[in-house]
Design a protein around this motif. Structure first.
Motif, PDB file in Angstrom:
ATOM      1  N   PHE A  77      52.009  38.541  37.452  1.00  0.00           N
ATOM      2  CA  PHE A  77      52.156  39.264  38.708  1.00  0.00           C
ATOM      3  C   PHE A  77      51.099  40.363  38.746  1.00  0.00           C
ATOM      4  CE2 PHE A  77      56.358  37.623  37.649  1.00  0.00           C
ATOM      5  CZ  PHE A  77      56.638  36.919  38.810  1.00  0.00           C
ATOM      6  N   LEU A  78      50.421  40.478  39.858  1.00  0.00           N
ATOM      7  CA  LEU A  78      49.336  41.447  39.981  1.00  0.00           C
ATOM      8  C   LEU A  78      49.723  42.583  40.921  1.00  0.00           C
ATOM      9  CD1 LEU A  78      46.396  38.898  40.419  1.00  0.00           C
ATOM     10  CD2 LEU A  78      47.046  40.132  38.342  1.00  0.00           C
ATOM     11  N   PRO A  79      49.280  43.809  40.623  1.00  0.00           N
ATOM     12  CA  PRO A  79      49.483  44.892  41.589  1.00  0.00           C
ATOM     13  C   PRO A  79      48.655  44.611  42.837  1.00  0.00           C
ATOM     14  CG  PRO A  79      48.157  45.637  39.726  1.00  0.00           C
ATOM     15  CD  PRO A  79      48.591  44.244  39.417  1.00  0.00           C
ATOM     16  N   GLU A  80      49.040  45.222  43.931  1.00  0.00           N
ATOM     17  CA  GLU A  80      48.425  44.907  45.227  1.00  0.00           C
ATOM     18  C   GLU A  80      46.899  44.945  45.250  1.00  0.00           C
ATOM     19  OE1 GLU A  80      49.043  45.954  49.925  1.00  0.00           O
ATOM     20  OE2 GLU A  80      50.594  46.457  48.469  1.00  0.00           O
ATOM     21  N   PRO A  81      46.247  45.986  44.707  1.00  0.00           N
ATOM     22  CA  PRO A  81      44.774  45.967  44.777  1.00  0.00           C
ATOM     23  C   PRO A  81      44.162  44.761  44.047  1.00  0.00           C
ATOM     24  CG  PRO A  81      45.570  48.127  44.058  1.00  0.00           C
ATOM     25  CD  PRO A  81      46.753  47.213  44.100  1.00  0.00           C
ATOM     26  N   LEU A  82      44.725  44.404  42.892  1.00  0.00           N
ATOM     27  CA  LEU A  82      44.199  43.256  42.148  1.00  0.00           C
ATOM     28  C   LEU A  82      44.526  41.939  42.848  1.00  0.00           C
ATOM     29  CD1 LEU A  82      44.870  44.281  38.430  1.00  0.00           C
ATOM     30  CD2 LEU A  82      42.729  44.348  39.711  1.00  0.00           C
ATOM     31  N   ALA A  83      45.688  41.871  43.484  1.00  0.00           N
ATOM     32  CA  ALA A  83      46.046  40.663  44.236  1.00  0.00           C
ATOM     33  C   ALA A  83      45.081  40.456  45.402  1.00  0.00           C
ATOM     34  CB  ALA A  83      47.485  40.762  44.743  1.00  0.00           C
ATOM     35  N   ASP A  84      44.671  41.539  46.042  1.00  0.00           N
ATOM     36  CA  ASP A  84      43.699  41.443  47.142  1.00  0.00           C
ATOM     37  C   ASP A  84      42.337  40.971  46.630  1.00  0.00           C
ATOM     38  OD1 ASP A  84      45.678  42.327  48.862  1.00  0.00           O
ATOM     39  OD2 ASP A  84      44.967  44.408  48.881  1.00  0.00           O
ATOM     40  N   ILE A  85      41.934  41.492  45.483  1.00  0.00           N
ATOM     41  CA  ILE A  85      40.662  41.063  44.882  1.00  0.00           C
ATOM     42  C   ILE A  85      40.740  39.583  44.521  1.00  0.00           C
ATOM     43  CG2 ILE A  85      39.187  41.311  42.835  1.00  0.00           C
ATOM     44  CD1 ILE A  85      39.906  44.356  42.943  1.00  0.00           C
ATOM     45  N   LEU A  86      41.865  39.172  43.921  1.00  0.00           N
ATOM     46  CA  LEU A  86      42.043  37.763  43.564  1.00  0.00           C
ATOM     47  C   LEU A  86      41.941  36.878  44.796  1.00  0.00           C
ATOM     48  CD1 LEU A  86      42.742  35.472  41.585  1.00  0.00           C
ATOM     49  CD2 LEU A  86      45.162  35.967  42.037  1.00  0.00           C
ATOM     50  N   LEU A  87      42.575  37.255  45.882  1.00  0.00           N
ATOM     51  CA  LEU A  87      42.529  36.461  47.112  1.00  0.00           C
ATOM     52  C   LEU A  87      41.092  36.305  47.604  1.00  0.00           C
ATOM     53  CD1 LEU A  87      43.760  34.940  49.479  1.00  0.00           C
ATOM     54  CD2 LEU A  87      44.282  37.147  50.535  1.00  0.00           C
ATOM     55  N   ASN A  88      40.329  37.379  47.612  1.00  0.00           N
ATOM     56  CA  ASN A  88      38.925  37.290  48.034  1.00  0.00           C
ATOM     57  C   ASN A  88      38.119  36.388  47.115  1.00  0.00           C
ATOM     58  OD1 ASN A  88      39.163  38.891  50.326  1.00  0.00           O
ATOM     59  ND2 ASN A  88      38.894  40.769  49.152  1.00  0.00           N
ATOM     60  N   GLU A  89      38.379  36.467  45.818  1.00  0.00           N
ATOM     61  CA  GLU A  89      37.674  35.606  44.870  1.00  0.00           C
ATOM     62  C   GLU A  89      38.084  34.140  45.039  1.00  0.00           C
ATOM     63  OE1 GLU A  89      38.378  37.488  41.091  1.00  0.00           O
ATOM     64  OE2 GLU A  89      36.793  38.956  41.453  1.00  0.00           O
ATOM     65  N   LEU A  90      39.351  33.899  45.348  1.00  0.00           N
ATOM     66  CA  LEU A  90      39.806  32.522  45.578  1.00  0.00           C
ATOM     67  C   LEU A  90      39.136  31.914  46.807  1.00  0.00           C
ATOM     68  CD1 LEU A  90      43.614  32.751  44.728  1.00  0.00           C
ATOM     69  CD2 LEU A  90      41.776  31.724  43.349  1.00  0.00           C
ATOM     70  N   ARG A  91      38.901  32.728  47.826  1.00  0.00           N
ATOM     71  CA  ARG A  91      38.173  32.233  49.004  1.00  0.00           C
ATOM     72  C   ARG A  91      36.756  31.804  48.617  1.00  0.00           C
ATOM     73  NH1 ARG A  91      40.297  37.145  52.543  1.00  0.00           N
ATOM     74  NH2 ARG A  91      42.183  36.215  53.392  1.00  0.00           N
ATOM     75  N   LEU A  92      36.104  32.597  47.775  1.00  0.00           N
ATOM     76  CA  LEU A  92      34.762  32.231  47.306  1.00  0.00           C
ATOM     77  C   LEU A  92      34.811  30.962  46.454  1.00  0.00           C
ATOM     78  CD1 LEU A  92      33.290  35.715  46.318  1.00  0.00           C
ATOM     79  CD2 LEU A  92      32.605  34.267  48.240  1.00  0.00           C
ATOM     80  N   VAL A  93      35.812  30.851  45.609  1.00  0.00           N
ATOM     81  CA  VAL A  93      35.968  29.657  44.784  1.00  0.00           C
ATOM     82  C   VAL A  93      36.141  28.430  45.666  1.00  0.00           C
ATOM     83  CG1 VAL A  93      37.550  28.477  43.193  1.00  0.00           C
ATOM     84  CG2 VAL A  93      36.852  30.835  42.738  1.00  0.00           C
ATOM     85  N   ARG A  94      36.930  28.555  46.724  1.00  0.00           N
ATOM     86  CA  ARG A  94      37.139  27.411  47.618  1.00  0.00           C
ATOM     87  C   ARG A  94      35.832  26.994  48.290  1.00  0.00           C
ATOM     88  NH1 ARG A  94      38.777  22.584  48.355  1.00  0.00           N
ATOM     89  NH2 ARG A  94      38.928  22.031  50.534  1.00  0.00           N
ATOM     90  N   LYS A  95      35.039  27.961  48.708  1.00  0.00           N
ATOM     91  CA  LYS A  95      33.748  27.627  49.320  1.00  0.00           C
ATOM     92  C   LYS A  95      32.854  26.914  48.304  1.00  0.00           C
ATOM     93  CE  LYS A  95      34.008  31.345  52.689  1.00  0.00           C
ATOM     94  NZ  LYS A  95      33.512  32.662  53.080  1.00  0.00           N
TER      95      LYS A  95
END
Length: 185
Positions: free
Chosen positions: A97-115
């Protein structure tokens, strides 16, 4: 997992914030990523398992299969009590489980991974491009697991030829590049 193309990509559209949840990662048992992913999806949890096509050759035959881009990891947007652990327990090692700031960073990185994943459908994906000639590596799988070697040559995007000098003579062997990591990392 369907890949609907870059413009109308279902997975990229799914990679967004959801109310009262955070993006986090689940660590699966070895080779259980797809089962864990399916278990989360069956519960209606937005989940993402980045994949790429790995080509291997055995006995003069070429085989292609989809494998996880990050072995052992599945990403999902949920909360600590937001899933039935019994339904995924056989494939799960732990949940991070990630704290909110890290969860937001993870989401942005996952978008890049998907691209990147979309791009890899039409272009050759280089596994561990940092492993090049003269790089010291630690072998993580196979008969030479735990041994150190020096990369002699990168045969293709997925295979390297290494020189193992820990024995009394020099051995040149061919290994999948994902069996190695840069020594010291």
């Amino acid at each position: 997992m369907s890949n609907a193309g870059h413009n109308g990509d279902e997975i990229l559209a799914m990679l967004c914030p959801y109310e009262n949840t955070r993006w986090m990662y689940f660590v699966s048992r070895p080779r259980c990523e797809k089962r864990l992913y399916e278990g989360l999806r069956e519960q209606g949890i937005p989940a993402y398992l980045p994949l790429f096509v790995k080509t291997t050759e055995y006995s003069h035959r070429v085989y292609k299969r989809q494998v996880p881009m990050f072995p052992g990891y599945v990403f999902a947007s949920t909360r600590s009590q937001g899933f039935d652990i019994q339904r995924i327990n056989s494939a799960l090692l732990k949940v991070k489980f990630l704290p909110e700031p890290l969860a937001d960073i993870l989401l942005n990185e996952l978008r890049l991974v998907r691209k990147f994943e979309i791009l890899a459908q039409d272009h050759k994906l280089a596994v561990k491009p940092e492993i090049v000639k003269d790089t010291p590596v630690l072998i993580r799988r196979g008969a030479f697991k735990g041994d150190y070697a020096i990369v002699e040559k990168r045969k293709n995007t997925e295979t390297i030829i290494v020189n193992i000098q820990s024995v009394q003579m020099s051995l040149h062997i061919e290994l999948p590049v994902d069996w190695c990591e840069v020594a010291g990392n």
